[in-house]
Design a protein around this motif. Structure first.
Motif, mmCIF file in Angstrom:
data_model
loop_
_atom_site.group_PDB
_atom_site.id
_atom_site.type_symbol
_atom_site.label_atom_id
_atom_site.label_comp_id
_atom_site.label_asym_id
_atom_site.label_seq_id
_atom_site.Cartn_x
_atom_site.Cartn_y
_atom_site.Cartn_z
ATOM 1 N N SER A 110 51.031 -101.198 -16.984
ATOM 2 C CA SER A 110 50.174 -101.734 -18.037
ATOM 3 C C SER A 110 50.609 -103.128 -18.481
ATOM 4 O O SER A 110 49.811 -103.904 -19.002
ATOM 5 N N GLU A 141 44.014 -102.245 -16.386
ATOM 6 C CA GLU A 141 44.066 -102.924 -17.678
ATOM 7 C C GLU A 141 44.861 -104.225 -17.578
ATOM 8 O O GLU A 141 44.472 -105.260 -18.134
ATOM 9 N N LYS A 159 42.821 -106.778 -15.559
ATOM 10 C CA LYS A 159 41.706 -107.295 -16.357
ATOM 11 C C LYS A 159 42.154 -108.409 -17.293
ATOM 12 O O LYS A 159 41.425 -109.375 -17.526
ATOM 13 N N ASN A 160 43.376 -108.290 -17.807
ATOM 14 C CA ASN A 160 43.890 -109.267 -18.773
ATOM 15 C C ASN A 160 44.866 -110.271 -18.152
ATOM 16 O O ASN A 160 45.530 -111.024 -18.874
ATOM 17 N N SER A 161 44.959 -110.273 -16.805
ATOM 18 C CA SER A 161 45.824 -111.212 -16.067
ATOM 19 C C SER A 161 47.263 -111.178 -16.564
ATOM 20 O O SER A 161 47.920 -112.219 -16.707
ATOM 21 N N LEU A 162 47.766 -109.979 -16.828
ATOM 22 C CA LEU A 162 49.136 -109.837 -17.311
ATOM 23 C C LEU A 162 50.127 -109.826 -16.156
ATOM 24 O O LEU A 162 49.840 -109.320 -15.067
#
Length: 282
Positions: free
Chosen positions: A126, A151, A154-157
């Motif tokens: 995550s 997730e 999606k948030n380019s973490l």
């Protein structure tokens, strides 16, 4: 990222990767003594554990230099993944061993949790500390692992925001190298028999699907591929995204090298063993 979009639509909410009360009683309490990298540790009792469900960037390898070979530099993101597990050294955690208990190197294959049953691998995914990996028969928690990774993507973490770990194309030779990676390509031809499905991509990669793994691959991608073969519409399939370990056939001996040089075989091969590792682009 296309590989993971389905996970978000399937779960649509908080992933449940934590241990239930029944599983808490079967997990073993252990301690981490040494952290090798973000997905491999040594326990206080000397056993080495390879975490199920995640592959993290490679740390710097110095051992080969002592043998006269060049060492390998750390991949971007390797330090962050290792640092996460470093925080759990000499602390009690829970270990749940997979259906396949050991890998070919003799390492224990397992999931790790904190003392309350919170899944630490899911937390790493995550945060974008590594990429989703599902290797049969160890597919426990695979859906919620896919959700956690989706997730982050999606948030380019973490790794999802690093150019080094970008999706590479099958038609660019400089983009192809051995080891774990994410790729996109156009299907050129497909060979199907009772034991294996070969998928040749435009460029220099072939995907191998063993019929023994077919139950783990059942889903939209396999269905559309087999339907395209039956209807002779293979070239009408959209691009395919896939991830896993790319292997260089020229390193497999003289016969394999000759097959590559003659054009009979593609140079690079990837084994696809689970539906989490491929998707057709929309």
């Amino acid at each position: 990222m296309c590989l993971l979009l389905n996970a978000l639509s399937v779960y649509g909410g908080q992933a449940d990767c934590d241990l239930g009360n029944d599983q808490l009683s079967t997990a073993k309490k252990v301690q981490i003594r040494t952290v090798y990298d973000g997905d491999t540790v040594e326990l206080a009792d000397g056993r080495k554990v390879r975490l199920i469900g995640i592959n993290t960037p490679e740390v710097e390898r110095k051992a080969n230099r002592q043998k006269g070979f060049k060492g390998t530099s750390a991949e971007p993101g390797a330090g962050d993944a290792k640092a996460f597990l470093d925080r759990w050294q000499r602390r009690s955690i829970l270990l749940l061993v997979g259906k396949q208990r050991k890998d070919r190197y003799g390492r224990i294959l397992g999931h790790i949790f904190d003392g309350n049953g919170r899944n630490l691998t899911a937390e790493m995914l995550s945060k974008g500390l590594g990429f989703l990996v599902t290797v049969p028969p160890n597919d426990g928690f695979s859906n919620c692992y896919a959700f956690s990774a989706a997730e982050a993507a999606k948030n380019s973490l973490g790794v999802w925001g690093l150019p080094y770990h970008r999706t590479r194309t099958t038609t660019m030779p400089r983009d192809l190298k051995g080891g774990f990676g994410r790729f996109r390509g156009k299907i050129e031809r497909i060979y199907v028999n009772s034991k294996v499905i070969w998928i040749d991509l435009i460029g220099d990669i072939s995907l191998r699907v063993s019929r023994k793994d077919q139950s783990y691959l059942e889903g939209e991608v396999l269905e559309r591929i087999l339907t395209a073969v039956d209807e002779k519409r293979v070239l009408m399939l959209p691009h395919i995204d896939f991830s896993g370990w790319l292997m260089d056939r020229t390193q497999w001996g003289k016969k394999s090298q000759q097959q590559v040089e003659s054009g009979k075989r593609k140079r690079w091969q990837m084994n696809i063993r689970h539906r989490n590792h491929w998707a057709l682009s929309s």
